[in-house]
Design a protein around this motif. Structure first.
Motif, PDB file in Angstrom:
ATOM      1  N   LYS A  97      -2.548   5.046  12.814  1.00 21.29           N
ATOM      2  CA  LYS A  97      -1.995   4.313  13.944  1.00 21.29           C
ATOM      3  C   LYS A  97      -1.020   3.232  13.501  1.00 21.29           C
ATOM      4  N   GLY A  98      -0.320   3.497  12.401  1.00 22.23           N
ATOM      5  CA  GLY A  98       0.756   2.602  12.012  1.00 22.23           C
ATOM      6  C   GLY A  98       1.920   2.785  12.963  1.00 22.23           C
ATOM      7  N   LEU A  99       2.482   1.705  13.478  1.00 26.01           N
ATOM      8  CA  LEU A  99       3.527   1.828  14.497  1.00 26.01           C
ATOM      9  C   LEU A  99       4.842   2.344  13.923  1.00 26.01           C
ATOM     10  N   LEU A 100       5.246   1.826  12.779  1.00 25.98           N
ATOM     11  CA  LEU A 100       6.522   2.204  12.180  1.00 25.98           C
ATOM     12  C   LEU A 100       6.323   3.304  11.132  1.00 25.98           C
ATOM     13  N   HIS A 101       7.345   4.095  10.935  1.00 28.52           N
ATOM     14  CA  HIS A 101       7.301   5.122   9.891  1.00 28.52           C
ATOM     15  C   HIS A 101       7.031   4.473   8.536  1.00 28.52           C
ATOM     16  N   SER A 102       7.668   3.315   8.285  1.00 28.66           N
ATOM     17  CA  SER A 102       7.488   2.620   7.011  1.00 28.66           C
ATOM     18  C   SER A 102       6.080   2.074   6.860  1.00 28.66           C
ATOM     19  N   ASP A 103       5.395   1.806   7.974  1.00 34.23           N
ATOM     20  CA  ASP A 103       3.998   1.366   7.902  1.00 34.23           C
ATOM     21  C   ASP A 103       3.099   2.506   7.426  1.00 34.23           C
ATOM     22  N   GLN A 104       3.161   3.622   8.138  1.00 36.09           N
ATOM     23  CA  GLN A 104       2.262   4.734   7.830  1.00 36.09           C
ATOM     24  C   GLN A 104       2.571   5.357   6.482  1.00 36.09           C
ATOM     25  N   ALA A 105       3.784   5.132   5.983  1.00 35.61           N
ATOM     26  CA  ALA A 105       4.150   5.654   4.661  1.00 35.61           C
ATOM     27  C   ALA A 105       3.234   5.117   3.569  1.00 35.61           C
TER      28      ALA A 105
ATOM     29  N   SER B 239      -0.565   9.315  -0.672  1.00 35.07           N
ATOM     30  CA  SER B 239       0.350   8.849  -1.707  1.00 35.07           C
ATOM     31  C   SER B 239      -0.334   7.893  -2.674  1.00 35.07           C
ATOM     32  N   SER B 240       0.456   7.338  -3.566  1.00 35.65           N
ATOM     33  CA  SER B 240      -0.067   6.484  -4.630  1.00 35.65           C
ATOM     34  C   SER B 240      -0.613   5.160  -4.125  1.00 35.65           C
ATOM     35  N   THR B 241      -0.254   4.767  -2.919  1.00 36.82           N
ATOM     36  CA  THR B 241      -0.711   3.475  -2.388  1.00 36.82           C
ATOM     37  C   THR B 241      -1.917   3.605  -1.462  1.00 36.82           C
ATOM     38  N   ASP B 242      -2.418   4.817  -1.282  1.00 33.84           N
ATOM     39  CA  ASP B 242      -3.559   5.027  -0.382  1.00 33.84           C
ATOM     40  C   ASP B 242      -4.762   4.175  -0.772  1.00 33.84           C
ATOM     41  N   SER B 243      -5.043   4.085  -2.071  1.00 36.09           N
ATOM     42  CA  SER B 243      -6.235   3.352  -2.513  1.00 36.09           C
ATOM     43  C   SER B 243      -6.135   1.871  -2.187  1.00 36.09           C
ATOM     44  N   LEU B 244      -4.934   1.315  -2.286  1.00 37.67           N
ATOM     45  CA  LEU B 244      -4.749  -0.091  -1.937  1.00 37.67           C
ATOM     46  C   LEU B 244      -4.988  -0.320  -0.448  1.00 37.67           C
ATOM     47  N   VAL B 245      -4.473   0.583   0.376  1.00 31.47           N
ATOM     48  CA  VAL B 245      -4.675   0.465   1.823  1.00 31.47           C
ATOM     49  C   VAL B 245      -6.166   0.487   2.137  1.00 31.47           C
ATOM     50  N   ARG B 246      -6.911   1.403   1.503  1.00 28.30           N
ATOM     51  CA  ARG B 246      -8.355   1.483   1.735  1.00 28.30           C
ATOM     52  C   ARG B 246      -9.051   0.181   1.305  1.00 28.30           C
ATOM     53  N   THR B 247      -8.641  -0.334   0.155  1.00 28.43           N
ATOM     54  CA  THR B 247      -9.238  -1.577  -0.345  1.00 28.43           C
ATOM     55  C   THR B 247      -9.029  -2.714   0.638  1.00 28.43           C
ATOM     56  N   TYR B 248      -7.789  -2.881   1.110  1.00 25.83           N
ATOM     57  CA  TYR B 248      -7.487  -3.984   2.023  1.00 25.83           C
ATOM     58  C   TYR B 248      -8.147  -3.791   3.390  1.00 25.83           C
ATOM     59  N   ALA B 249      -8.298  -2.539   3.810  1.00 27.71           N
ATOM     60  CA  ALA B 249      -8.953  -2.262   5.093  1.00 27.71           C
ATOM     61  C   ALA B 249     -10.432  -2.631   5.044  1.00 27.71           C
ATOM     62  N   LEU B 250     -11.041  -2.454   3.888  1.00 26.64           N
ATOM     63  CA  LEU B 250     -12.473  -2.709   3.744  1.00 26.64           C
ATOM     64  C   LEU B 250     -12.782  -4.126   3.274  1.00 26.64           C
ATOM     65  N   ASN B 251     -11.779  -4.793   2.666  1.00 22.16           N
ATOM     66  CA  ASN B 251     -12.033  -6.086   2.043  1.00 22.16           C
ATOM     67  C   ASN B 251     -10.908  -7.064   2.404  1.00 22.16           C
TER      68      ASN B 251
END
Length: 327
Positions: free
Chosen positions: A262-270, A275-287
């Motif tokens: 549910k990222g609003l912008l294409h650059s958000d959901q990217a 991709s290589s940044t998925d793990s960081l997104v998960r970390t920040y979402a949980l912590n």
């Protein structure tokens, strides 16, 4: 016993050295206590102004954060984005990434006016932009940190650089990483700083292509935005929140939304697209604490992009124009 002339000179020289060395920062460095003695009222004045506007219109907090980001990415954090057009250069305000999306100019003007009333000609517009961005984050519930100050204001602007240096709402991950790398910022900085989109809004033209064409998007989320932003005759003034859950609070909701596509912008959901940044997104979402930590570090590093220091630049009297020097 009377002192000799040489002894008197030595004492005077020593006293002068002690006075100068007691200053929190030299003219060629940034320091957290730069205004501690010469303008201690900068911080309460800035906080008061930002608090007043953000309490009435929270989205202005996002505007002030964006103002800082878009200033620093163009020749460093030098307040060039504040300059109006002149006969010798075209300012950055009408550059594609800035036009209609950057807000808060009048807030900076108000802070500058109040600060100069008590500390005339001391505080740069560039430093005010940074302080206002920090205060916006804090007042909307985000982390606090000490900002390093001592920047000076540029005497020119660069619209073409603004067009090329700033990332776009349609950027893919590789472009985002390269744009930030060009500024000396890492992919981790990029993801953390993108979390600033936990506050703020975007207009239909910036996300219409995504909600109609992208596949990595929640169908119900896409449909809701399609109903508000038709593909033909797309309204240019309608805005949607970048964070669909807590749009007026600086938290990690942005990253939680990315996990749900549910990222609003294409650059958000990217940032979360296999991709290589998925793990960081998960970390920040949980912590949230991890996000805050890395966001602050990113803001500190961004604030140190090509600092304009004495004797370069100037302290503008009016943030919208360079100082007038009669011939």
């Amino acid at each position: 016993m009377a002192l000799s002339s040489s002894s008197s000179f030595a004492i005077i020289a020593l006293s002068l050295f002690l006075v100068l060395s007691s200053e929190p920062s030299s003219a060629c460095t940034l320091h957290e206590n730069f205004y501690h003695k010469i303008c201690p009222k900068l911080f309460p004045i800035a906080r008061s102004v930002v608090k007043s506007v953000v309490s009435k219109e929270p989205v202005l907090g996002a505007g002030l954060l964006r103002l800082f980001f878009h200033d620093c990415f163009v020749n460093g954090c030098d307040a060039s984005i504040l300059l109006d057009d002149t006969s010798t250069f075209t300012g950055e305000k009408t550059a594609g990434p800035n036009n209609g999306s950057v807000r808060g100019y009048e807030v900076i003007d108000e802070i500058k006016s109040r600060v100069d009333a008590v500390c005339p000609g001391v505080v740069s517009c560039a430093d005010i932009v940074y302080v206002a961005a920090r205060d916006s984050v804090v007042l909307l519930g985000g982390p606090n940190w000490d900002v390093k100050l001592g920047r000076r204001d540029s005497k020119t602007a660069n619209k073409s650089h603004a067009e090329n240096a700033l990332p776009s709402f349609s950027s893919n991950l590789s472009i985002l990483i390269s744009k930030f790398k060009a500024q000396g910022l890492s992919a981790q900085d990029m993801v953390a700083l993108s979390g600033g989109h936990t506050i703020g809004q975007a207009r239909c033209p910036t996300f219409t292509a995504r909600v109609y064409n992208d596949t990595n998007i929640d169908p119900s989320f896409a449909k809701a935005k399609q109903n508000l932003c038709p593909l033909t005759n797309t309204p240019t003034n309608f805005v949607a929140n970048l964070d669909v859950t807590t749009p007026n609070y600086f938290d990690n909701g942005y990253f939680k939304n990315l996990l749900k596509k549910k990222g609003l912008l294409h650059s958000d959901q990217a940032l979360f697209s296999g991709s290589s940044t998925d793990s960081l997104v998960r970390t920040y979402a949980l912590n949230k604490r991890a996000f805050y930590h890395d966001f602050v570090n990113g803001m500190i590093r961004m604030g140190e992009i090509k600092p304009l220091l004495y004797p370069n630049g100037e302290i503008r009297e009016n943030c919208r124009r360079v100082n007038y020097k009669p011939l």
